[in-house]
Design a protein around this motif. Structure first.
Motif, PDB file in Angstrom:
ATOM      1  N   ILE A  23       7.350  10.535  39.134  1.00  0.00           N
ATOM      2  CA  ILE A  23       7.573  11.951  39.513  1.00  0.00           C
ATOM      3  C   ILE A  23       8.365  11.983  40.812  1.00  0.00           C
ATOM      4  N   ASP A  24       9.614  12.315  40.708  1.00  0.00           N
ATOM      5  CA  ASP A  24      10.523  12.305  41.859  1.00  0.00           C
ATOM      6  C   ASP A  24      10.290  13.562  42.701  1.00  0.00           C
ATOM      7  N   ARG A  25       9.492  13.431  43.773  1.00  0.00           N
ATOM      8  CA  ARG A  25       9.174  14.584  44.618  1.00  0.00           C
ATOM      9  C   ARG A  25      10.397  15.137  45.338  1.00  0.00           C
ATOM     10  N   VAL A  26      11.338  14.273  45.676  1.00  0.00           N
ATOM     11  CA  VAL A  26      12.554  14.747  46.348  1.00  0.00           C
ATOM     12  C   VAL A  26      13.327  15.687  45.422  1.00  0.00           C
ATOM     13  N   TYR A  27      13.478  15.269  44.168  1.00  0.00           N
ATOM     14  CA  TYR A  27      14.170  16.107  43.183  1.00  0.00           C
ATOM     15  C   TYR A  27      13.373  17.392  42.929  1.00  0.00           C
ATOM     16  N   LEU A  28      12.051  17.262  42.890  1.00  0.00           N
ATOM     17  CA  LEU A  28      11.183  18.427  42.683  1.00  0.00           C
ATOM     18  C   LEU A  28      11.393  19.461  43.789  1.00  0.00           C
ATOM     19  N   LEU A  29      11.436  19.007  45.044  1.00  0.00           N
ATOM     20  CA  LEU A  29      11.627  19.930  46.156  1.00  0.00           C
ATOM     21  C   LEU A  29      13.028  20.545  46.130  1.00  0.00           C
ATOM     22  N   GLU A  30      14.014  19.784  45.660  1.00  0.00           N
ATOM     23  CA  GLU A  30      15.363  20.339  45.540  1.00  0.00           C
ATOM     24  C   GLU A  30      15.384  21.489  44.529  1.00  0.00           C
ATOM     25  N   LEU A  31      14.667  21.316  43.414  1.00  0.00           N
ATOM     26  CA  LEU A  31      14.629  22.359  42.392  1.00  0.00           C
ATOM     27  C   LEU A  31      13.853  23.583  42.887  1.00  0.00           C
ATOM     28  N   LEU A  32      12.806  23.349  43.651  1.00  0.00           N
ATOM     29  CA  LEU A  32      12.024  24.464  44.181  1.00  0.00           C
ATOM     30  C   LEU A  32      12.767  25.154  45.311  1.00  0.00           C
ATOM     31  N   SER A  33      13.281  24.373  46.241  1.00  0.00           N
ATOM     32  CA  SER A  33      14.058  24.813  47.402  1.00  0.00           C
ATOM     33  C   SER A  33      13.482  26.043  48.087  1.00  0.00           C
ATOM     34  N   GLY A  34      13.435  26.013  49.379  1.00  0.00           N
ATOM     35  CA  GLY A  34      12.948  27.149  50.147  1.00  0.00           C
ATOM     36  C   GLY A  34      12.298  26.716  51.436  1.00  0.00           C
ATOM     37  N   ASP A  35      12.377  27.571  52.434  1.00  0.00           N
ATOM     38  CA  ASP A  35      11.847  27.215  53.737  1.00  0.00           C
ATOM     39  C   ASP A  35      10.328  27.113  53.750  1.00  0.00           C
ATOM     40  N   VAL A  36       9.672  27.626  52.719  1.00  0.00           N
ATOM     41  CA  VAL A  36       8.215  27.594  52.702  1.00  0.00           C
ATOM     42  C   VAL A  36       7.677  26.483  51.806  1.00  0.00           C
ATOM     43  N   ILE A  37       8.539  25.700  51.191  1.00  0.00           N
ATOM     44  CA  ILE A  37       8.120  24.644  50.279  1.00  0.00           C
ATOM     45  C   ILE A  37       8.287  23.290  50.960  1.00  0.00           C
ATOM     46  N   GLU A  38       7.216  22.497  50.972  1.00  0.00           N
ATOM     47  CA  GLU A  38       7.260  21.176  51.583  1.00  0.00           C
ATOM     48  C   GLU A  38       6.478  20.192  50.727  1.00  0.00           C
ATOM     49  N   GLY A  39       6.780  18.918  50.926  1.00  0.00           N
ATOM     50  CA  GLY A  39       5.983  17.880  50.301  1.00  0.00           C
ATOM     51  C   GLY A  39       4.619  17.807  50.964  1.00  0.00           C
ATOM     52  N   VAL A  40       3.652  17.262  50.262  1.00  0.00           N
ATOM     53  CA  VAL A  40       2.294  17.155  50.811  1.00  0.00           C
ATOM     54  C   VAL A  40       1.579  16.006  50.126  1.00  0.00           C
ATOM     55  N   ASP A  41       0.665  15.364  50.842  1.00  0.00           N
ATOM     56  CA  ASP A  41      -0.113  14.299  50.208  1.00  0.00           C
ATOM     57  C   ASP A  41      -1.591  14.389  50.585  1.00  0.00           C
ATOM     58  N   SER A  42      -2.031  15.580  51.008  1.00  0.00           N
ATOM     59  CA  SER A  42      -3.435  15.745  51.365  1.00  0.00           C
ATOM     60  C   SER A  42      -3.805  17.223  51.358  1.00  0.00           C
ATOM     61  N   PHE A  43      -5.095  17.479  51.101  1.00  0.00           N
ATOM     62  CA  PHE A  43      -5.619  18.836  51.256  1.00  0.00           C
ATOM     63  C   PHE A  43      -5.944  19.149  52.716  1.00  0.00           C
ATOM     64  N   TRP A  44      -5.773  18.143  53.572  1.00  0.00           N
ATOM     65  CA  TRP A  44      -6.110  18.297  54.985  1.00  0.00           C
ATOM     66  C   TRP A  44      -4.920  17.924  55.858  1.00  0.00           C
ATOM     67  N   PRO A  45      -3.760  18.526  55.633  1.00  0.00           N
ATOM     68  CA  PRO A  45      -2.587  18.208  56.449  1.00  0.00           C
ATOM     69  C   PRO A  45      -2.784  18.680  57.880  1.00  0.00           C
TER      70      PRO A  45
END
Length: 602
Positions: A393-415
Motif C-alpha cells: 500500500i503506497d502511502r505516498v501515492y495515497l496522499l497524492e490522490l487525497l491531497s490537501g492541507d488537512v491530510i497527513e500520513g499517520v502511524d499511531s492513534f497517539w500522534p
C-alpha cells in the motif's frame, strides 16, 4: 412557480433558437410538448407573456403558424426557480434543478453567489423585537436525532444542542464536570455510582426532569442499541434504583473506569420517559430533551432549532438555528463549497482565503485505517502475506490522490500534537513490491474490502492504490448500523475511521472490542486482558501506556494498517463572538453571538 418549469420545458425544446428571434410554431405543437390541452396552453402563453418571458403572436386560419419569441433564457428562469425553492426551504429541489442545467455551468456560480447571502447570521426585526438567526449548510443527511440511534457527526452535533447528559467532559478529555447531575459519588469497590440531580431542570415539553427519566434513558439504550457504540459500558449495568426524584444509584457488574467518561457522551443523553413512549418510533424525528435548543421543525431537509428559553444553564444568544442538510447526491454542490458564511466546519481554506478570517482553529482529527479479518480462511491468515500487503500500500501515492492541507500520513492513534508530516516513506518501487508479494505467496487474488457507504470514496481511492501494486480489491458496502454484525465477516479487509477527540479512550476500546470479532484466539485474549486492565486503571498515563502496547502488537503482526489522518478545522468570521468548541471543532450554538462591526484585536 410551476409555470417556470413549463417555460423551461418549452425553451429546452428549441435549443438552437436564440432569444429575441421569432419562431414559427402552432399552439397544438406547444401543447403536445407539455402534454396539456389546447385551452390550457393558450392560458399558459398569456401568463408567460404577462411575465415578459416571451411574446406570442397567434395566427388564425388553416396552415398559418403563430410567432413565438423567447425573451428570457432558460438559465435566467432556472435561477429564479432555484432561488424561490430555497426561499421555501427546499434546497434539495433547487440543486436537482441546477443539475439538469449541465449545459450552463456558469449558472451554478451565479446560484452559489446568491446562496451565500442566504447563509450565515441574519437578524429580523419586527417592531422592537429582534430575532437572531444562524443558518448554515451541512453536507450530510440527518437520519435520526435519537441519541440511541445516531451514527454520523452531523447527527451527533445536533443531538448535543437538543439533549444533556449527567456530566460533561472538557475539550481536552481530562476533566469531567457536573451537568444535569450537580454531584456524584462512588463506593470503595467503584461499582456503585450515585448521582444527585439538579432541581428545576425542564424538558422541552415542559415537564421537570427527575431520576426516573435517567433510569429509563439507560434502560432504553440497552434495549434499543444492545450492540451500539459503547455498548460494552452500559451492558454492565446490573441494576438502578431511584430512592427519590433527584437521586439515582447505578450498580455495575464490575469496576469500569470508563463508566463516568461514557456518561459524558451524547449516547448517554437523558430523554423524557413520557414523551418517548408517546412518540414511539417517531422520537427520532421529534426529539425532546433538556438542551439549549428544541427542535421546531424539519421539512425538505431543513432542521430548525429554536432557543429553549428556560434552559437551566441560561438562555442562548441566538433565537433560531437552521441546519440545511445536503443529501448524498448533492454533497459536492455549491452549498457544500460556500466560503462566505460566518462559521465553517471541517473546511479547507487557501492561504489567501484564510488570511481574510479572524481565526482558523485546528481542533481534532479523524484517522483512517484498515484492520484484517484473520478469522476468514484465506490469504490473510498468512502473516507473511499480511506484511506484504501492508508494504504494497503506497502511502505516498495515497496522499497524492487525497491531497490537501488537512491530510497527513499517520502511524499511531497517539500522534504527538505538533508531529510533522511523515517524510520517511518514499514512493514504492513496483518491482520490489511485486517480488515481496510473490515471495509471500500472493498471486494476484482479489481481496474483499468492507466499509460503510460514507467511506465509499476513500475505498475507491484505496482500490486505485492497491491496483497500482497489483492487488485487486472488491469493495463491499455495509450500512453503518449493520457494520458490527455478521455481514463484514466475509471480507478480508475492513476500512475504518476513528475520531481522535476528548472521547478517544472510549472510541479505542470500542474499536478493539469490535476487532475481537475477527481476531484469532491469542489476539482476542490479548485484547480482552488489555481492555480489562485499562478499565480498572485510574491513572490516565498508565492507561495510555496500555493503549500504546495494544497498538504496537497489532502493528507488528500487520493486523492494523494505518493509512492517514485528517485534521479538522473550524473557521470563524470576525463578526462571530463567544466561540466555544465541542468535540471536533463544532460550535456550541448556545454561546455564540455576533457583532455588526469588525472586531479589532491588539
Amino acid at each position: 412557480m410551476k409555470i417556470r418549469r413549463h417555460y423551461l420545458a418549452i425553451r429546452r425544446s428549441f435549443p438552437s433558437v436564440q432569444e429575441n428571434i421569432p419562431l414559427e410554431v402552432t399552439t397544438q405543437e406547444l401543447a403536445n410538448l407539455l402534454d396539456c390541452t389546447h385551452r390550457n396552453m393558450v392560458l399558459l402563453l398569456k401568463r408567460m407573456q404577462q411575465e415578459q418571458w416571451l411574446t406570442w403572436t397567434p395566427k388564425r386560419g388553416r396552415g398559418n403558424r403563430s410567432h413565438l419569441t423567447f425573451l428570457m433564457s432558460k438559465e435566467q428562469i432556472a435561477l429564479q426557480e432555484a432561488q424561490e425553492m430555497v426561499q421555501k426551504q427546499d434546497l434539495h429541489s433547487a440543486l436537482e434543478l441546477l443539475q439538469q442545467m449541465e449545459e450552463a455551468p456558469q449558472l451554478r456560480d451565479q446560484f452559489q453567489e446568491w446562496l451565500s447571502g442566504q447563509f450565515g447570521f441574519h437578524s429580523e426585526v419586527q417592531g422592537k423585537r429582534r430575532t437572531d438567526i444562524l443558518r448554515f449548510p451541512l453536507p450530510q443527511s440527518i437520519y435520526s436525532l435519537d441519541p440511541a440511534a445516531i451514527h454520523y457527526t452531523g447527527e451527533s452535533h445536533l443531538v448535543n444542542q437538543l439533549f444533556d447528559g449527567l456530566v460533561r467532559m472538557d475539550p481536552k478529555g481530562e476533566v469531567i464536570t457536573p451537568h444535569l447531575a450537580h454531584a456524584w459519588e462512588v463506593d470503595a469497590s467503584r461499582t456503585l455510582w450515585t448521582f444527585y440531580l439538579r432541581k428545576g431542570v425542564l424538558f422541552h415539553h415542559g415537564r421537570e426532569l427527575d431520576s426516573s427519566d435517567v433510569k429509563y434513558s439507560l434502560e432504553r439504550l440497552k434495549k434499543l442499541a444492545p450492540h451500539g457504540l459503547y455498548s460494552w459500558v452500559y451492558a454492565d449495568i446490573v441494576s438502578m434504583d431511584t430512592p427519590d426524584d433527584t437521586t439515582i444509584r447505578i450498580q455495575l457488574a464490575e469496576r469500569n473506569e470508563a463508566f463516568l467518561a461514557f456518561l459524558t457522551t451524547n449516547r448517554a443523553s437523558i430523554v423524557p420517559q413520557d414523551a418517548c413512549e408517546a412518540a414511539g418510533g417517531q422520537f427520532a424525528n421529534k426529539p425532546i430533551g433538556t438542551g439549549p435548543f428544541r427542535l421546531a421543525g424539519n421539512e425538505q431537509g431543513v432542521w430548525i432549532l429554536e432557543v429553549f428559553v428556560p434552559y437551566f444553564q441560561g438562555r442562548a444568544f441566538l433565537d433560531r438555528v437552521e441546519v440545511w442538510t445536503l443529501s448524498e447526491g448533492h454533497r459536492n454542490e455549491p452549498a457544500a463549497e460556500l466560503k462566505t458564511f460566518q462559521v465553517m466546519h471541517n473546511v479547507r481554506l487557501s492561504d489567501m482565503a484564510a488570511a481574510q478570517w479572524q481565526q482558523v482553529r485546528q481542533s481534532g482529527m479523524t484517522c483512517k485505517f484498515i484492520t484484517v479479518n484473520e478469522l476468514k480462511d484465506g490469504l490473510l491468515a498468512n502473516s507473511a502475506i499480511r506484511a506484504a500487503v501492508d508494504y504494497a500500500i503506497d502511502r505516498v501515492y495515497l496522499l497524492e490522490l487525497l491531497s490537501g492541507d488537512v491530510i497527513e500520513g499517520v502511524d499511531s492513534f497517539w500522534p504527538e500534537p505538533e508531529e510533522p508530516r511523515r517524510q520517511s516513506e518514499t514512493a514504492k518501487d513496483l518491482i520490489a513490491v511485486n517480488k515481496r508479494l510473490t515471495a509471500a505467496g500472493y498471486n494476484g487474488e482479489t481481496l474483499v474490502l468492507a466499509t460503510i457507504p460514507q467511506y465509499e470514496a476513500d475505498a475507491a481511492i484505496l482500490q486505485q492504490v492497491c491496483a497500482k501494486s497489483g492487488i485487486p480489491l472488491e469493495i463491499k458496502l455495509i450500512p453503518a448500523e449493520e457494520f458490527k454484525g455478521a455481514a463484514r465477516m466475509q471480507a478480508d479487509l475492513l476500512l475504518f475511521a476513528i475520531m481522535l477527540d476528548e472521547h478517544r479512550e472510549l472510541r479505542l476500546i470500542d474499536l478493539y472490542r469490535s476487532m475481537q470479532q475477527h481476531a484469532l484466539p491469542d489476539i482476542n485474549d490479548m485484547l480482552e486482558h488489555s481492555i480489562r486492565l485499562i478499565m480498572s486503571e485510574p491513572d490516565y498515563k498508565l492507561r495510555i501506556s496500555i493503549f500504546r502496547q495494544i497498538e504496537t502488537q497489532l502493528k507488528e503482526r500487520n493486523s492494523l494498517l494505518f493509512l492517514y489522518r485528517k485534521h479538522l478545522k473550524t473557521a470563524f468570521h470576525p463578526s462571530v463572538r463567544g466561540i466555544s468548541l465541542e468535540s471536533l471543532g463544532w460550535v456550541r450554538f448556545r454561546d455564540i453571538w455576533f457583532t455588526s462591526a469588525p472586531i479589532v484585536t491588539y
